[in-house]
Design a protein around this motif. Structure first.
Motif, PDB file in Angstrom:
ATOM      1  N   GLN A  31       0.944  -1.363   0.056  1.00 56.30           N
ATOM      2  CA  GLN A  31       0.080  -0.134  -0.098  1.00 56.30           C
ATOM      3  C   GLN A  31       0.736   1.137   0.103  1.00 56.30           C
ATOM      4  O   GLN A  31       0.466   2.467   0.247  1.00 56.30           O
ATOM      5  N   THR A  32       2.081   1.091  -0.271  1.00 65.97           N
ATOM      6  CA  THR A  32       2.954   2.344  -0.277  1.00 65.97           C
ATOM      7  C   THR A  32       2.586   2.809  -1.506  1.00 65.97           C
ATOM      8  O   THR A  32       2.868   2.383  -2.699  1.00 65.97           O
ATOM      9  N   ARG A  33       2.693   4.172  -1.653  1.00 65.84           N
ATOM     10  CA  ARG A  33       2.471   5.023  -2.989  1.00 65.84           C
ATOM     11  C   ARG A  33       3.804   5.150  -3.630  1.00 65.84           C
ATOM     12  O   ARG A  33       4.715   5.767  -3.041  1.00 65.84           O
ATOM     13  N   LEU A  34       4.133   4.733  -4.977  1.00 61.64           N
ATOM     14  CA  LEU A  34       5.304   5.213  -5.540  1.00 61.64           C
ATOM     15  C   LEU A  34       5.214   6.224  -6.598  1.00 61.64           C
ATOM     16  O   LEU A  34       4.056   6.758  -7.313  1.00 61.64           O
ATOM     17  N   ARG A  35       6.280   6.588  -7.325  1.00 59.61           N
ATOM     18  CA  ARG A  35       6.462   7.481  -8.399  1.00 59.61           C
ATOM     19  C   ARG A  35       7.083   6.820  -9.450  1.00 59.61           C
ATOM     20  O   ARG A  35       8.076   6.261  -9.598  1.00 59.61           O
ATOM     21  N   VAL A  36       6.555   6.673 -10.866  1.00 60.90           N
ATOM     22  CA  VAL A  36       7.113   6.113 -12.066  1.00 60.90           C
ATOM     23  C   VAL A  36       7.980   7.174 -12.595  1.00 60.90           C
ATOM     24  O   VAL A  36       7.692   8.585 -12.648  1.00 60.90           O
ATOM     25  N   VAL A  37       9.347   6.989 -12.692  1.00 56.84           N
ATOM     26  CA  VAL A  37      10.139   7.869 -13.323  1.00 56.84           C
ATOM     27  C   VAL A  37      10.674   7.531 -14.540  1.00 56.84           C
ATOM     28  O   VAL A  37      11.440   8.126 -15.172  1.00 56.84           O
ATOM     29  N   ASP A  38      10.075   6.731 -15.430  1.00 56.73           N
ATOM     30  CA  ASP A  38      10.618   6.500 -16.757  1.00 56.73           C
ATOM     31  C   ASP A  38       9.323   7.109 -17.451  1.00 56.73           C
ATOM     32  O   ASP A  38       8.436   7.608 -17.180  1.00 56.73           O
ATOM     33  N   ASN A  39       9.652   7.045 -18.711  1.00 57.69           N
ATOM     34  CA  ASN A  39       8.608   7.810 -19.906  1.00 57.69           C
ATOM     35  C   ASN A  39       7.705   6.867 -20.448  1.00 57.69           C
ATOM     36  O   ASN A  39       7.272   6.892 -21.581  1.00 57.69           O
ATOM     37  N   SER A  40       7.376   5.698 -19.786  1.00 58.46           N
ATOM     38  CA  SER A  40       6.242   4.787 -20.461  1.00 58.46           C
ATOM     39  C   SER A  40       4.876   5.309 -20.321  1.00 58.46           C
ATOM     40  O   SER A  40       4.609   6.175 -19.425  1.00 58.46           O
ATOM     41  N   GLN A  41       4.114   4.879 -21.266  1.00 59.35           N
ATOM     42  CA  GLN A  41       2.898   5.545 -21.532  1.00 59.35           C
ATOM     43  C   GLN A  41       2.024   5.340 -20.254  1.00 59.35           C
ATOM     44  O   GLN A  41       1.202   6.294 -19.767  1.00 59.35           O
ATOM     45  N   LEU A  42       1.994   4.118 -19.824  1.00 58.04           N
ATOM     46  CA  LEU A  42       1.419   3.576 -18.794  1.00 58.04           C
ATOM     47  C   LEU A  42       1.632   4.675 -17.643  1.00 58.04           C
ATOM     48  O   LEU A  42       0.732   5.061 -16.691  1.00 58.04           O
ATOM     49  N   GLY A  43       2.821   4.762 -17.254  1.00 62.79           N
ATOM     50  CA  GLY A  43       3.065   5.346 -15.908  1.00 62.79           C
ATOM     51  C   GLY A  43       3.041   6.821 -16.168  1.00 62.79           C
ATOM     52  O   GLY A  43       2.472   7.595 -15.262  1.00 62.79           O
ATOM     53  N   LYS A  44       3.109   7.437 -17.295  1.00 61.49           N
ATOM     54  CA  LYS A  44       2.848   8.876 -17.656  1.00 61.49           C
ATOM     55  C   LYS A  44       1.411   9.234 -17.230  1.00 61.49           C
ATOM     56  O   LYS A  44       1.004  10.296 -16.760  1.00 61.49           O
TER      57      LYS A  44
END
Length: 151
Positions: A31-44
């Protein structure tokens, strides 16, 4: 103004002063919130909607994640695997501490979904990810190849 009588009155009424007494977490867990740091479409798209991914499983014996560990995240109604590339927790000596808990999304064979990593990643990941890579299994060295900056 004397605070003691007011605090005593609040305690008698059953109200507390709402002081934070618990320590900050020293690891990544469920349940920890995370931050996507790559440029994947799903993450953005998930980060732009304001619905960051949450950790739903940590792939190690303890269940607590540290920098370089593999995690399973829930992102936009999907389950994806990711590698922790930076953690907000207090770190060991010579390992940098970040402002957020950063991840890079990967597919089943260990290749990153994006083509670029926007933030610096720790140099200790070079050793850890090459140790985790297997000849016939997941190849995590591709994450190091798309990283442009190291700390």
């Amino acid at each position: 103004m004397n605070v003691a009588p007011r605090m005593e009155k609040m305690m008698r009424c059953g109200k507390s002063m709402h002081l934070h007494t618990s320590a900050s977490l020293q690891y990544i867990q469920k349940q920890t919130r995370l931050r996507v740091v790559d440029n994947s479409q799903l993450g953005k798209s998930a980060m732009l909607e304001g619905r960051p991914p949450k950790c739903i499983h940590v792939y190690n014996k303890t269940g607590f994640g540290y920098t370089g560990d593999k995690v399973l995240v829930a992102i936009k109604g999907q389950k994806r695997q990711a590698i922790l590339t930076g953690c907000h927790q207090d770190q060991k000596p010579l390992v940098p501490k970040f402002d957020t808990n950063n991840i890079v999304l990967i597919d089943d064979n260990g290749s990153p979904l994006g083509t670029r990593i926007h933030v610096p990643i720790p140099t200790m990941l070079r050793r850890k990810l090459t140790d985790m890579s297997r000849p016939k299994g997941a190849d995590y060295t591709k994450i190091l190849a798309i990283a442009t900056r190291f700390v």
